[in-house]
Scaffold this motif. Structure first.
Motif, PDB file in Angstrom:
ATOM      1  N   UNK A   1       0.835  -1.208   0.000  1.00 19.13           N
ATOM      2  CA  UNK A   1       0.000   0.000   0.000  1.00 19.13           C
ATOM      3  C   UNK A   1       0.871   1.260   0.000  1.00 19.13           C
ATOM      4  N   UNK A   2       1.977   1.202   0.757  1.00 22.91           N
ATOM      5  CA  UNK A   2       2.863   2.376   0.776  1.00 22.91           C
ATOM      6  C   UNK A   2       3.574   2.553  -0.559  1.00 22.91           C
ATOM      7  N   UNK A   3       3.920   1.456  -1.241  1.00 21.64           N
ATOM      8  CA  UNK A   3       4.524   1.584  -2.583  1.00 21.64           C
ATOM      9  C   UNK A   3       3.582   2.386  -3.481  1.00 21.64           C
ATOM     10  N   UNK A   4       2.267   2.145  -3.345  1.00 28.17           N
ATOM     11  CA  UNK A   4       1.285   2.884  -4.144  1.00 28.17           C
ATOM     12  C   UNK A   4       1.366   4.380  -3.826  1.00 28.17           C
ATOM     13  N   UNK A   5       1.593   4.701  -2.558  1.00 30.30           N
ATOM     14  CA  UNK A   5       1.718   6.112  -2.153  1.00 30.30           C
ATOM     15  C   UNK A   5       2.998   6.717  -2.722  1.00 30.30           C
ATOM     16  N   UNK A   6       4.104   5.943  -2.649  1.00 35.25           N
ATOM     17  CA  UNK A   6       5.373   6.447  -3.202  1.00 35.25           C
ATOM     18  C   UNK A   6       5.202   6.734  -4.697  1.00 35.25           C
ATOM     19  N   UNK A   7       4.515   5.813  -5.356  1.00 35.69           N
ATOM     20  CA  UNK A   7       4.333   5.924  -6.801  1.00 35.69           C
ATOM     21  C   UNK A   7       3.591   7.215  -7.151  1.00 35.69           C
TER      22      UNK A   7
ATOM     23  N   UNK B   1      12.407   8.837 -11.905  1.00 36.87           N
ATOM     24  CA  UNK B   1      11.866   8.125 -13.066  1.00 36.87           C
ATOM     25  C   UNK B   1      12.152   6.626 -12.970  1.00 36.87           C
ATOM     26  N   UNK B   2      13.386   6.331 -12.562  1.00 35.36           N
ATOM     27  CA  UNK B   2      13.807   4.936 -12.448  1.00 35.36           C
ATOM     28  C   UNK B   2      13.023   4.235 -11.330  1.00 35.36           C
ATOM     29  N   UNK B   3      12.895   4.923 -10.193  1.00 35.68           N
ATOM     30  CA  UNK B   3      12.185   4.353  -9.047  1.00 35.68           C
ATOM     31  C   UNK B   3      10.728   4.102  -9.411  1.00 35.68           C
ATOM     32  N   UNK B   4      10.149   5.075 -10.122  1.00 33.42           N
ATOM     33  CA  UNK B   4       8.749   4.948 -10.539  1.00 33.42           C
ATOM     34  C   UNK B   4       8.572   3.713 -11.426  1.00 33.42           C
ATOM     35  N   UNK B   5       9.476   3.552 -12.374  1.00 33.39           N
ATOM     36  CA  UNK B   5       9.367   2.402 -13.283  1.00 33.39           C
ATOM     37  C   UNK B   5       9.515   1.085 -12.532  1.00 33.39           C
ATOM     38  N   UNK B   6      10.455   1.071 -11.569  1.00 33.77           N
ATOM     39  CA  UNK B   6      10.658  -0.160 -10.793  1.00 33.77           C
ATOM     40  C   UNK B   6       9.427  -0.477  -9.962  1.00 33.77           C
ATOM     41  N   UNK B   7       8.855   0.544  -9.339  1.00 31.19           N
ATOM     42  CA  UNK B   7       7.656   0.295  -8.512  1.00 31.19           C
ATOM     43  C   UNK B   7       6.501  -0.165  -9.400  1.00 31.19           C
TER      44      UNK B   7
END
Lengths: 209, 209
Positions: B10-16, B68-74
């Motif tokens: 759920x937190x990954x969704x928030x980071x995204x 950008x990279x983190x977003x793609x990985x998530x």
């Protein structure tokens, strides 16, 4: 009294819904014990007893709970017996869906006012609730004793509406806008985040089993 | 790989969501470290690093994360990069609100079919999705490769629709009906329960501070 965790409060809501159905089906005189309750709800019976123990003594040894009595006590614990006045901010499709949702009235949660910035909607009445301009939140909230606000406006308008609500003295907000709202510590904020729910499903489907 | 807890997902969704806004504002070349991320999101930076650590190594010591990279990985971790086909069961106000919700498409979650038993609605197209009879769930789900179902029908119809969906091979369900659905173990069910959210607010307002 030891402060109960939020998850216990959420489970009380589940017990309450079950008891209402149970009473409808079996009549108010039936009794139910925690093992039966556990079986129906698929929750461990120790957990049920623990959840209830935060709020005093319930049920009778060897007899179980009296559903009507337990329902009334839970209603009282949750503050539902006194009833609350709600306002709905944002009168789009989600607003309409929330207005039509019968569950609110069953819990004595009454939407008494709607706020929307669309001039064509202001002054109209939906399901007994009149639409006001967001500019009059402070005035209307005071006049109608509004306790709880539901935010169903677009993301870009959500913080501004929240600020107005808080300024008007409202201390409980249910937010549907997909944005993290800043609220002071004395305001209780709950978020319903559709995106996060769906992301959880996406993760489930794509992760290795 | 250690299985991450649901709360981390759920937190990954928030980071995204935050990263998307951050990239829009600062451009794709900016970097951000976990303390900045923590500050913006009001989440402990150890927690952020722990959430990400379930999925491998992210960021660069002394530089931070490349958004950008983190977003793609998530997106990849959450299975959002491949996109999913959704169906919506129940075409009332809530259904309309869900169809209008832009957040789905941003996440490549595409509502490709609607099921409703109202003969006046069957055959019509809403936001690009056609309405079918619930009788044809199995057929349509297979033909359109439906992965995820949203249940937005009245309480009394919810279990019956869920059974049809499961029979059609759908393994992920988001349920808005205020009822506890029975689903087999290999089906992932998430519930959005408006009543429980409001009950939490009621309890907050009525409990001693």
């Amino acid at each position: 009294m030891k402060r109960p965790p939020e998850i216990s409060i959420s489970r009380l809501a589940i017990y309450l819904r079950f008891l209402e159905d149970y009473i409808k089906e079996k009549g108010p005189q039936a009794t139910i014990n925690s093992r039966e309750l556990a079986h129906f709800l698929d929750i461990n019976h120790h957990q049920i007893r623990k959840d209830l123990s935060y709020f005093g003594k319930f049920g009778e040894r060897g007899v179980g709970y009296r559903p009507e009595e337990l329902k009334e006590k839970i209603n009282n614990i949750l503050g539902l017996d006194r009833g609350w006045n709600l306002c709905l901010c944002g009168m789009g499709n989600l607003g309409l869906a929330l207005l039509a949702y019968q569950g609110f009235r069953l819990m004595r949660l009454d939407i008494v006012a709607i706020f929307d910035s669309d001039k064509k909607k202001i002054g109209k009445v939906f399901q007994g609730a009149k639409v006001y301009s967001p500019e009059s939140i402070a005035l209307v909230a005071k006049r109608l004793n509004i306790d709880i606000a539901i935010i169903a406006v677009p993301q870009s308008a959500a913080q501004k509406i929240a600020d107005k609500l808080i300024h008007a003295g409202i201390r409980a907000i249910l937010n549907f806008a997909p944005v993290k709202l800043n609220v002071p510590r004395n305001v209780k904020l709950r978020n319903v985040d559709l995106a996060t729910e769906l992301i959880n499903l996406s993760y489930f489907l794509s992760s290795p089993k």
